[in-house]
Structures are given as structure tokens and as C-alpha cells.
Write an enzyme that holds these catalytic residues in place. Sequence first.
Site, PDB file in Angstrom:
ATOM      1  N   ASP A  19       0.922  -1.077  -0.034  1.00 21.19           N
ATOM      2  CA  ASP A  19       0.218  -0.072   0.084  1.00 21.19           C
ATOM      3  C   ASP A  19       0.722   1.452  -0.092  1.00 21.19           C
ATOM      4  O   ASP A  19       2.029   1.133   0.564  1.00 21.19           O
ATOM      5  CB  ASP A  19      -0.915  -0.039   1.248  1.00 21.19           C
ATOM      6  N   ASN A  67     -11.061  -2.627  -4.613  1.00 24.31           N
ATOM      7  CA  ASN A  67     -10.295  -1.560  -5.426  1.00 24.31           C
ATOM      8  C   ASN A  67     -11.010  -1.159  -7.076  1.00 24.31           C
ATOM      9  O   ASN A  67     -10.497  -0.351  -7.780  1.00 24.31           O
ATOM     10  CB  ASN A  67      -8.739  -2.075  -6.005  1.00 24.31           C
TER      11      ASN A  67
END
Length: 239
Positions: A19, A67
Site C-alpha cells: 500500500d 479496488n
Amino acid sequence: MALSDAQSCVPQHIAIIMDGNGRWAKKRGLPRTAGHSAGAEAFRRIANYCRTLGVKYLTVYAFSTENWKRSEAEVSGIMRLLASYLKEALRDMEKNHVRFRFFGDLSRLSPKLQKMCLDAQERSSEYHEVQVNFCLNYGGRDEIIRAIRAYANDVAEGRKQADDLDETVFEEYLDSAGVPDPELVIRPSGEMRLSNFLPWQTVYSEFVFMDVLWPDFGPAELDEAIAEFRRRNRRFGGA
Ligand code: IPE
Ligand code: IPE
Ligand code: MG
């Protein structure tokens, strides 16, 4: 050659939530896709380093079931990058004998990408260097639901009995079948949550959260996370 501190006692399975790509790009005034490119490089570095350290399994979170909520441009940028990245990874895989497995529901990916994933999985199935489990359109809840559905189908078709289900049997229906649980989960980027990553497999994992953004993550950061892991006192419910 003397082993570094991190090398002398490494977890056999490390899982990483890759991330911070977007923030890395933003800090540099670049488009988010540039962050994802840099993130792909960081992955290559870390996969190689894990091989050097003798880590047996590396599971990385590359794209979650959530996502898809991102802009069309970002999602298609990521998908394009994955296709070109996988092509290279296939070459590295052959050279370094890395085994590739994909966790997640691949059916939502383009036929071309699905084929690349399945090819990589099949061609590397006999390799015994580090095994990379690449989580693509992966969600922990989705994985559990797919496993329940598959078990229910086996019951409906008489291959299994409802009462035979226990933890060991259930694990065979998960994407991670046959892979031991990760001892260490690392999340860079400063966020301190799981974001639907391996909820079944991480019930006894050690979590290390780090402020570094994923594209800046390298061997030194992995050493640091492993050193922190080694300072933990793992009890598994015992006294
Ligand atoms: C992780 O980086 C990559 C994916 C989720 C595909 P992000 O894109 O989430 O980066 P941040 O969190 O916005 O910085
Ligand atoms: C988790 O990161 C998913 C991946 C790294 C692939 P996100 O950036 O999507 O997670 P949230 O939205 O911050 O929880
Ligand atoms: Mg993020």
C-alpha cells in the site's frame, strides 16, 4: 558468509499489503499509475530478497475486490501494468525457479490476463524456490464465500457430508489450500487495518505496520520488519 540478523531466523511465510503507491506518486506530482509502476519494481526487489533470505512463501496483496471502486482510468492502468509486469515476471520465474500462485477470483479479469495467470501458475508448479502468492481481485470475505459455495456443492453432489466440515477440511477449499498461515503480515503506508486481506489465515499472525510507502520499501525495511517480528513473544493461546 555471516548471516545478517534478519537472515538467521526468518519467518517461512511473509504476507505484505503493498500500500501507498498513490501517495508516493502524489508527493512527486506524478499520476497514480506512476506509483503503481514503482510499486511493481518494489515487489520485484522484495521477491528477490525473500529468495535470498530463504523465505518459503511470500503473499502479496496487489488488487482487492474493493479496488474496482477506483476510477476507470486507474483500474485500467493497473490492469495494463499487471499484464506487462506478468510477462516479465514469467521470464524471471523461469530463471529463478519462483513458483507463482494466484489468490482471488480471476474470473473478473480480462481473458488475456486470466490466461497469463493460469499459464504462470501451471508452468511454475514444479518450482521450489520461494512461492509467490499474488492476490488479484482478492477479498478475504469473497474467498470464504467461494469456499463455502464449493463445499456446499460437494455436499449437494454427495462427495462430502455437512458434518465432516472442520477447520482442516475447510482450508482445502480456500485459495491458500496447502500454504501454511503467514507468521508475519507487513503493511507499509501508515494505515493500520487489514482491508479484507487473509482474514482466515492471519488469526495468529504478527502484524508490523510501517510508515514507509510501498514504492520505497526495500531489503532494509524487510530486515526491520523481521527484526521486529523476532522481538515478539508468540504464545498461540498458551501461558
Ligand atoms: C496500493 O496503493 C495499490 C493498490 C491498492 C492497487 P494505493 O493505490 O492504495 O496507494 P494509496 O493508499 O492511495 O497511497
Ligand atoms: C489494500 O489497500 C489493497 C491493496 C494494497 C491491494 P487499499 O489502499 O485498497 O486499502 P484501503 O482502501 O486503504 O483500506
Ligand atoms: Mg491504499
